[in-house]
Design an enzyme around this catalytic site. Structure first.
Site, PDB file in Angstrom:
ATOM      1  CB  CYS A   1      -0.925  -0.008   1.210  1.00  0.00           C
ATOM      2  SG  CYS A   1      -1.951   1.485   1.331  1.00  0.00           S
TER       3      CYS A   1
ATOM      4  CG  HIS B   1     -27.912  24.529  -1.186  1.00  0.00           C
ATOM      5  ND1 HIS B   1     -28.115  23.765  -2.314  1.00  0.00           N
ATOM      6  CD2 HIS B   1     -28.065  25.831  -1.565  1.00  0.00           C
ATOM      7  CE1 HIS B   1     -28.393  24.566  -3.323  1.00  0.00           C
ATOM      8  NE2 HIS B   1     -28.379  25.823  -2.892  1.00  0.00           N
TER       9      HIS B   1
END
Length: 485
Positions: free
Chosen positions: A43, A463
């Site tokens: 990894c 938002h």
């Protein structure tokens, strides 16, 4: 020859191995970690970290094109300095490597360099060179063989290697594996990627960003075949929009290495034979567990037909030989062969060896991510998987471009939720689009805590964000949708 008797011997210093060692040491156990190369494993040195560093560079390159073509920013890209890209990538890897070494040293984990071989259910012989971290062995780099006996248990964490194909031996330049692709000199002008799983898709995406002509061949009927079918469809659309020739349901008939590249014949999904020429062939057909030379037989262990070490007790990741545990890429499904799953496996095994209760790894709630452009991220069951298990389901999906931030990014995408019918628990969440790898954590909590759509619908999403598309899908499933009928 020296005999040493730690509480725990961990064989392999990748993510599963070093996480086991760190947690066990934190719990007061005496730990020896044997690693024949560098701690951090695939990894850190050949997979997750260097490849994602390169994909970030690819994202920057794509951003220049988007700035010019979509936003009127008069930016140009002269060239990519491959040597500079590699230097930055390698610096990131080196700093992470030093960090892992420092964590192990601070925790008191004794790291022994060399190749480990089981000589019994509690004994290990290490051959090769050692560092200064294991008392009782000579200083410096003198070769030798050292025997260790574990008082509590042994943890197998030797990882995996790329699979190759008969007659196509990797040469590091014309025919490469995912490991080789990181270190190949220079960038090819064209590449044939064999394998449409996460690794193949990521490398196809990277090379396309760097200007290469890319052909992606996958034998299954669709790319990322372990993901939801709608995820695959949207990802395919996104890759084709970028100019990648995606050939799913196709197979490689043969390939010939030439002086200036590779010539291959591919049987397409329509049964046609197609010639493909490329400077490089990248083989990404999966990974195989590494058990060669590990001495499993001496400990009374065997592997299944695929080479995996199968636990007798998944709740402890313990083999049929008491006290011998396994983590990471040596595990068969339902383990996912993912670095973040191996971290959880390491914690479980370390706590088990310390005599503490520890919850089994909930593989259904482990997220899966493909870091291409566009990205995919998912957790839990696909729609087909849920139905195959006998669930009656409610399904709702929404294009990511249905929210303003999705329009801003302009990459398309999808949010799809699979839940038990009648307002039951959420079984799966599936995402395609920009930055969805950073959005999947919420979905992991939703699936992992057996939430129902009404539970998620109570939460307000900011938002404008991409994540509000997730909120809107759950609002609709809960009967409260604003922007979906």
């Amino acid at each position: 020859m020296t005999i040493n008797t730690p509480d725990v011997i961990v064989i392999g210093g990748g993510t599963g191995g070093y996480s086991t060692a760190l947690r066990a040491a934190a719990l007061g156990l005496d730990v020896v970690l044997v690693e024949r190369d560098k701690v951090g494993g695939t990894c850190l040195h050949r997979g997750c970290i260097p490849s994602k560093a390169m994909l970030h560079a690819a994202e920057l390159v794509d951003g220049i094109a988007e700035a010019r073509e979509r936003w009127g920013v008069k930016a140009t890209l002269d060239s990519v300095d491959w040597a500079a890209l590699v230097a930055t990538r390698d610096d990131i890897v080196a700093r992470n490597h030093k960090g892992v070494e420092a964590h192990l040293a601070h925790a008191g984990v004794r790291v022994v360099r060399g190749s480990a071989r089981l000589t019994g259910a509690r004994t290990v012989r290490v051959e090769g060179l050692r560092t200064d971290s294991a008392p009782g062995t000579p200083d410096g780099s003198a070769p030798g063989a050292y025997d260790f006996t574990a008082r509590r248990g042994i943890v197998l964490a030797t990882g995996s290697r790329p699979r190759t194909l008969p007659g196509l031996a990797p040469d590091g330049w014309r025919v490469v594996t995912s490991d080789d692709a990181l270190f190949a000199p220079g960038l090819p002008a064209s590449v044939l990627v064999l394998g449409g799983g996460a690794i193949g898709v990521e490398y196809a995406s990277f090379h396309r960003s760097m200007g290469a002509e890319v052909t992606l061949v996958e034998a299954a009927e669709r790319i990322v075949p372990l993901e939801d079918a709608d995820v695959s469809r949207h990802l395919t659309r996104g890759l084709k929009k970028r100019g990648i020739d995606v050939q799913a349901g196709a197979r490689l008939l043969d390939a010939e290495v030439l002086e200036n590249g590779v010539r291959a014949r591919v049987r397409t999904a329509r049964g046609e034979t197609r010639a493909v020429e490329a400077e490089r062939l990248l083989v990404a057909v999966g990974r195989a567990p590494v058990t060669e030379g590990l001495g499993l037989e001496a400990a009374g262990l065997t592997t299944d037909e695929r080479g995996f070490v199968v636990p007798a007790r998944w709740d402890r990741l313990e083999t049929a030989v008491p006290g011998v545990h396994v983590v990471g890429d040596l595990l068969p499904p339902p383990s996912l062969g993912l670095a973040h799953a191996s971290f959880a496996e390491g914690l479980l095994v370390a706590e088990t060896l310390a005599g503490l209760p520890s919850a089994p790894v909930d593989y259904a709630a482990v997220p899966r991510v493909t870091y291409s452009s566009p990205q995919t991220a998912s957790v839990g069951l696909s729609e087909a998987g849920a139905r195959a298990r006998g669930h009656e389901v409610d399904v709702n999906s929404m294009p990511l471009t249905a929210v303003a931030k999705g329009m801003v990014h302009g990459q398309g995408g999808l949010v799809k939720v699979v839940a038990e019918a009648g307002g039951g628990q959420v079984l799966g969440v599936h995402l395609v689009g920009p930055h969805v790898s950073e959005m999947v954590a919420e979905s992991q909590l939703i699936v992992g805590w057996d939430a129902e759509p009404v539970d998620v619908a109570r939460h307000v999403h900011a938002h404008p964000t991409l994540s509000e598309a997730v909120g809107e899908v759950f609002l609709t499933l809960a009967g409260r949708g604003l922007h979906q009928q």
